[in-house]
Design a protein around this motif. Structure first.
Motif, PDB file in Angstrom:
ATOM      1  N   LEU A 121     -45.304   4.149  29.266  1.00  0.00           N
ATOM      2  CA  LEU A 121     -45.367   4.420  30.512  1.00  0.00           C
ATOM      3  C   LEU A 121     -44.841   4.824  31.633  1.00  0.00           C
ATOM      4  O   LEU A 121     -43.643   4.178  31.450  1.00  0.00           O
ATOM      5  CB  LEU A 121     -46.756   3.293  31.465  1.00  0.00           C
ATOM      6  N   THR A 122     -44.701   5.568  32.517  1.00  0.00           N
ATOM      7  CA  THR A 122     -43.353   5.986  34.156  1.00  0.00           C
ATOM      8  C   THR A 122     -44.170   4.829  35.070  1.00  0.00           C
ATOM      9  O   THR A 122     -45.175   4.404  34.801  1.00  0.00           O
ATOM     10  CB  THR A 122     -44.183   6.857  34.344  1.00  0.00           C
ATOM     11  N   LEU A 123     -43.616   4.676  35.225  1.00  0.00           N
ATOM     12  CA  LEU A 123     -43.792   3.527  37.005  1.00  0.00           C
ATOM     13  C   LEU A 123     -45.061   4.202  37.210  1.00  0.00           C
ATOM     14  O   LEU A 123     -46.134   3.627  37.547  1.00  0.00           O
ATOM     15  CB  LEU A 123     -43.517   3.380  37.707  1.00  0.00           C
ATOM     16  N   GLU A 124     -44.469   5.887  37.512  1.00  0.00           N
ATOM     17  CA  GLU A 124     -46.159   6.793  38.485  1.00  0.00           C
ATOM     18  C   GLU A 124     -47.332   5.869  37.396  1.00  0.00           C
ATOM     19  O   GLU A 124     -48.674   5.915  38.180  1.00  0.00           O
ATOM     20  CB  GLU A 124     -45.956   7.467  38.953  1.00  0.00           C
ATOM     21  N   GLU A 125     -47.530   6.082  35.945  1.00  0.00           N
ATOM     22  CA  GLU A 125     -48.001   6.494  35.102  1.00  0.00           C
ATOM     23  C   GLU A 125     -48.830   5.188  35.158  1.00  0.00           C
ATOM     24  O   GLU A 125     -50.397   4.038  34.958  1.00  0.00           O
ATOM     25  CB  GLU A 125     -48.075   6.533  33.865  1.00  0.00           C
ATOM     26  N   VAL A 126     -48.311   3.448  35.016  1.00  0.00           N
ATOM     27  CA  VAL A 126     -48.502   1.976  35.765  1.00  0.00           C
ATOM     28  C   VAL A 126     -49.135   2.057  36.601  1.00  0.00           C
ATOM     29  O   VAL A 126     -50.194   1.446  36.948  1.00  0.00           O
ATOM     30  CB  VAL A 126     -47.498   1.333  35.435  1.00  0.00           C
ATOM     31  N   VAL A 127     -49.022   2.531  37.900  1.00  0.00           N
ATOM     32  CA  VAL A 127     -49.979   2.449  38.879  1.00  0.00           C
ATOM     33  C   VAL A 127     -51.062   3.150  39.004  1.00  0.00           C
ATOM     34  O   VAL A 127     -52.236   2.983  40.091  1.00  0.00           O
ATOM     35  CB  VAL A 127     -48.873   2.980  40.202  1.00  0.00           C
ATOM     36  N   GLU A 128     -51.240   3.893  38.753  1.00  0.00           N
ATOM     37  CA  GLU A 128     -52.560   4.950  38.521  1.00  0.00           C
ATOM     38  C   GLU A 128     -53.170   4.784  37.763  1.00  0.00           C
ATOM     39  O   GLU A 128     -54.568   4.231  38.155  1.00  0.00           O
ATOM     40  CB  GLU A 128     -52.471   6.177  38.025  1.00  0.00           C
ATOM     41  N   ALA A 129     -53.171   3.751  36.679  1.00  0.00           N
ATOM     42  CA  ALA A 129     -53.827   3.169  35.629  1.00  0.00           C
ATOM     43  C   ALA A 129     -54.026   1.894  36.521  1.00  0.00           C
ATOM     44  O   ALA A 129     -55.691   1.688  36.249  1.00  0.00           O
ATOM     45  CB  ALA A 129     -53.606   2.865  35.025  1.00  0.00           C
ATOM     46  N   VAL A 130     -53.386   0.874  37.093  1.00  0.00           N
ATOM     47  CA  VAL A 130     -54.089  -0.180  37.195  1.00  0.00           C
ATOM     48  C   VAL A 130     -55.213   0.741  38.655  1.00  0.00           C
ATOM     49  O   VAL A 130     -56.160  -0.348  39.001  1.00  0.00           O
ATOM     50  CB  VAL A 130     -52.820  -1.048  37.947  1.00  0.00           C
ATOM     51  N   ASN A 131     -54.689   1.142  39.347  1.00  0.00           N
ATOM     52  CA  ASN A 131     -55.753   1.705  40.124  1.00  0.00           C
ATOM     53  C   ASN A 131     -57.425   1.835  39.991  1.00  0.00           C
ATOM     54  O   ASN A 131     -58.217   1.921  40.388  1.00  0.00           O
ATOM     55  CB  ASN A 131     -55.078   3.152  40.993  1.00  0.00           C
ATOM     56  N   GLU A 132     -57.385   3.082  38.775  1.00  0.00           N
ATOM     57  CA  GLU A 132     -58.298   3.531  38.573  1.00  0.00           C
ATOM     58  C   GLU A 132     -59.274   2.114  37.913  1.00  0.00           C
ATOM     59  O   GLU A 132     -60.509   1.771  38.111  1.00  0.00           O
ATOM     60  CB  GLU A 132     -58.088   3.996  37.369  1.00  0.00           C
ATOM     61  N   GLY A 133     -58.394   1.549  36.958  1.00  0.00           N
ATOM     62  CA  GLY A 133     -58.691   0.157  36.711  1.00  0.00           C
ATOM     63  C   GLY A 133     -59.187  -0.102  38.346  1.00  0.00           C
ATOM     64  O   GLY A 133     -60.420  -1.547  37.874  1.00  0.00           O
ATOM     65  N   PHE A 134     -58.566  -1.721  39.432  1.00  0.00           N
ATOM     66  CA  PHE A 134     -59.667  -1.761  40.206  1.00  0.00           C
ATOM     67  C   PHE A 134     -60.886  -0.524  40.781  1.00  0.00           C
ATOM     68  O   PHE A 134     -61.774  -1.246  41.195  1.00  0.00           O
ATOM     69  CB  PHE A 134     -58.778  -2.027  41.457  1.00  0.00           C
ATOM     70  N   ARG A 135     -60.938   0.667  40.690  1.00  0.00           N
ATOM     71  CA  ARG A 135     -61.847   0.668  40.935  1.00  0.00           C
ATOM     72  C   ARG A 135     -63.342   0.845  40.346  1.00  0.00           C
ATOM     73  O   ARG A 135     -64.293   1.608  40.591  1.00  0.00           O
ATOM     74  CB  ARG A 135     -61.470   2.570  41.255  1.00  0.00           C
ATOM     75  N   GLU A 136     -62.756   1.001  38.446  1.00  0.00           N
ATOM     76  CA  GLU A 136     -63.425   0.858  38.200  1.00  0.00           C
ATOM     77  C   GLU A 136     -64.237  -0.564  38.506  1.00  0.00           C
ATOM     78  O   GLU A 136     -65.825  -0.473  38.282  1.00  0.00           O
ATOM     79  CB  GLU A 136     -63.689   1.582  36.513  1.00  0.00           C
ATOM     80  N   GLY A 137     -63.491  -1.137  38.149  1.00  0.00           N
ATOM     81  CA  GLY A 137     -64.106  -2.983  39.061  1.00  0.00           C
ATOM     82  C   GLY A 137     -64.653  -3.042  39.781  1.00  0.00           C
ATOM     83  O   GLY A 137     -65.500  -3.163  39.567  1.00  0.00           O
ATOM     84  N   GLU A 138     -64.165  -2.630  41.024  1.00  0.00           N
ATOM     85  CA  GLU A 138     -64.954  -2.424  42.308  1.00  0.00           C
ATOM     86  C   GLU A 138     -66.572  -2.204  41.929  1.00  0.00           C
ATOM     87  O   GLU A 138     -67.741  -2.375  42.709  1.00  0.00           O
ATOM     88  CB  GLU A 138     -65.175  -1.359  43.243  1.00  0.00           C
ATOM     89  N   ARG A 139     -66.510  -0.734  40.677  1.00  0.00           N
ATOM     90  CA  ARG A 139     -68.148  -0.192  41.146  1.00  0.00           C
ATOM     91  C   ARG A 139     -68.403  -0.820  39.712  1.00  0.00           C
ATOM     92  O   ARG A 139     -69.716  -0.914  39.906  1.00  0.00           O
ATOM     93  CB  ARG A 139     -67.558   0.961  40.177  1.00  0.00           C
ATOM     94  N   ARG A 140     -68.564  -1.615  39.108  1.00  0.00           N
ATOM     95  CA  ARG A 140     -69.194  -2.343  38.128  1.00  0.00           C
ATOM     96  C   ARG A 140     -69.625  -3.617  38.841  1.00  0.00           C
ATOM     97  O   ARG A 140     -70.735  -4.280  38.981  1.00  0.00           O
ATOM     98  CB  ARG A 140     -68.180  -3.002  36.716  1.00  0.00           C
ATOM     99  N   ALA A 141     -68.543  -4.804  39.849  1.00  0.00           N
ATOM    100  CA  ALA A 141     -69.284  -5.379  40.282  1.00  0.00           C
ATOM    101  C   ALA A 141     -69.908  -5.018  41.690  1.00  0.00           C
ATOM    102  O   ALA A 141     -71.057  -6.326  42.031  1.00  0.00           O
ATOM    103  CB  ALA A 141     -68.173  -5.812  40.922  1.00  0.00           C
ATOM    104  N   LYS A 142     -70.021  -3.270  42.010  1.00  0.00           N
ATOM    105  CA  LYS A 142     -71.026  -3.410  42.853  1.00  0.00           C
ATOM    106  C   LYS A 142     -72.906  -3.351  42.426  1.00  0.00           C
ATOM    107  O   LYS A 142     -73.852  -3.486  42.370  1.00  0.00           O
ATOM    108  CB  LYS A 142     -71.315  -1.662  43.612  1.00  0.00           C
ATOM    109  N   GLU A 143     -73.022  -2.893  40.623  1.00  0.00           N
ATOM    110  CA  GLU A 143     -73.879  -2.690  40.458  1.00  0.00           C
ATOM    111  C   GLU A 143     -74.752  -4.041  40.066  1.00  0.00           C
ATOM    112  O   GLU A 143     -75.771  -3.805  39.985  1.00  0.00           O
ATOM    113  CB  GLU A 143     -73.506  -1.901  38.698  1.00  0.00           C
ATOM    114  N   GLN A 144     -73.454  -5.144  39.512  1.00  0.00           N
ATOM    115  CA  GLN A 144     -73.667  -6.265  39.298  1.00  0.00           C
ATOM    116  C   GLN A 144     -74.879  -6.807  40.446  1.00  0.00           C
ATOM    117  O   GLN A 144     -74.732  -8.439  40.922  1.00  0.00           O
ATOM    118  CB  GLN A 144     -72.954  -7.023  38.609  1.00  0.00           C
ATOM    119  N   GLY A 145     -74.073  -5.861  42.141  1.00  0.00           N
ATOM    120  CA  GLY A 145     -74.772  -6.959  43.588  1.00  0.00           C
ATOM    121  C   GLY A 145     -73.764  -8.096  43.643  1.00  0.00           C
ATOM    122  O   GLY A 145     -74.074  -8.266  44.874  1.00  0.00           O
TER     123      GLY A 145
END
Length: 371
Positions: A121-145
């Motif tokens: 991975l490149t540095l940029e790809e690492v950052v973008e993957a982690v950001n994607e994960g955080f947004r997905e985790g926020e979405r799942r958390a919202k679904e769980q209340g």
């Protein structure tokens, strides 16, 4: 409502209380089962245990060495399984979910992009993957209340020579999930002043940064982080206690550095359980956070590494409530301190305090008084 009308909150109340986390390492908070599964998928065979429960125990026991350097060695295993985009997305999403389930409403989670490049991975790809994960985790958390917002802090390793490159990366992704910069790693022999070019760059760009200082090393580390580097916050900062004298009669005298830190309202990212493991404090009862809270330093409560310390924000507050008799008022004080010190815009911090944190504590206090 006065603090004396409230007793020590129950674990259930502590978990429900809105909490703010400023110092949490992504590679220090993996679920043991996730480590085992990612190791199997990636062919990593060096895990000391392959049973998730036994592995979690191994991490906690290995980190209980009293040495920061030994503590840091445990991260070789977590970083080893975080070398692909898919792994980073999964770990970040689970991090956000786990924090939200524990009542954390705002978190700044830090990681070192340079430690996740072994899979190509490149540095940029690492950052973008982690950001994607955080947004997905926020979405799942919202679904769980649950409600949570997660910002990333990009960390440079203080023993390496890529701080300026990582600082530029943090600036490039500012406003796209990254809220600031940090340096981490063993303090002794690796002063923050080695990375002055990175800090000067960040100041020119009006960007935020925190520095691990005053954990394993003493007052010179704190002084350098503040006066040479210009840190906005101190990661740990627990050794500021060395500049505070308590006389036999209970009177307190602050040295010049401690007085400066308090007067300037410099946030201290305190991590009690981690400090016990690395030898920065001897017990919860004797942790400097008790005195620093009485003296109204800008202290905050944090987890550091949830896996290695076997902890959560709720557990940290449970330990402090038992040690110092802290009430919901004290928890709110620490939480507002943290939100005031976050690296997001002022109006967004204020909204979190007035619309989420204060109403959340008001509800819990009302339940306590009228139970």
């Amino acid at each position: 409502m006065k603090s004396e009308t409230l007793g020590v909150p129950t674990p259930e109340q502590i978990k429900r209380a809105p909490k703010v986390l400023l110092h949490d390492h992504l590679d220090g908070g993996l679920r043991p089962r996730t480590i085992v599964e990612l190791a199997a998928e990636g062919g990593y065979t060096q895990l000391p245990e392959t049973d998730p429960e036994k592995l979690g125990t191994w991490f906690r026991e290995a980190a209980d060495s009293g040495s920061l350097e030994r503590y840091l060695e445990t991260f070789a295993h977590t970083c080893a399984v975080m070398q692909t985009r898919e792994a980073l997305v999964r770990v970040a999403a689970e991090c956000a979910q786990d924090l939200a389930a524990d009542g954390v409403v705002y978190a700044e989670v830090r990681y070192a992009p340079e430690q996740h490049l072994e899979g190509g991975l490149t540095l940029e790809e690492v950052v973008e993957a982690v950001n994607e994960g955080f947004r997905e985790g926020e979405r799942r958390a919202k679904e769980q209340g649950h409600r949570i917002r997660v910002g990333a802090l990009l960390t440079a390793m203080r023993h390496a020579a890529r701080a300026l490159e990582i600082a530029e990366l943090a600036n490039r992704y500012r406003g796209e999930g990254v809220v600031g910069f940090d340096i981490a790693g063993a303090e002794a022999g690796h002063p923050p002043t080695r990375h002055l070019d990175a800090f000067e760059y960040l100041k020119r760009e009006n960007n935020h940064f925190t520095i691990h200082a005053g954990e394993a090393f003493g007052l010179p580390s704190i002084w350098q982080a503040l006066q040479w580097c210009g840190a906005d916050r101190l990661g740990h900062g627990v050794r500021i206690i060395d500049d505070i004298e308590v006389a036999e009669d209970g009177s307190v005298t602050l040295g010049p550095l401690a007085a400066y830190v308090r007067d300037k309202r410099i946030p201290l990212e305190m991590c009690p359980s981690s400090n016990l493991q690395t030898g920065a404090a001897s017990s919860y009862d004797e942790h400097p956070i008790g005195l620093l809270r009485k003296l109204h330093f800008r202290t905050t409560v944090n987890t550091d590494n949830r896996l290695m310390s076997g902890t959560s924000m709720s557990r940290e507050f449970e330990h402090l409530a038992e040690a110092f008799g802290y009430t919901l008022d004290d928890m709110q004080w620490f939480t507002v301190n943290a939100m005031k010190s976050a690296f997001i815009p002022f109006d967004e911090r204020l909204a979190m305090i007035n619309e989420v944190i204060k109403p959340g504590y008001a509800e819990l206090k009302s339940e306590w008084l009228f139970r």
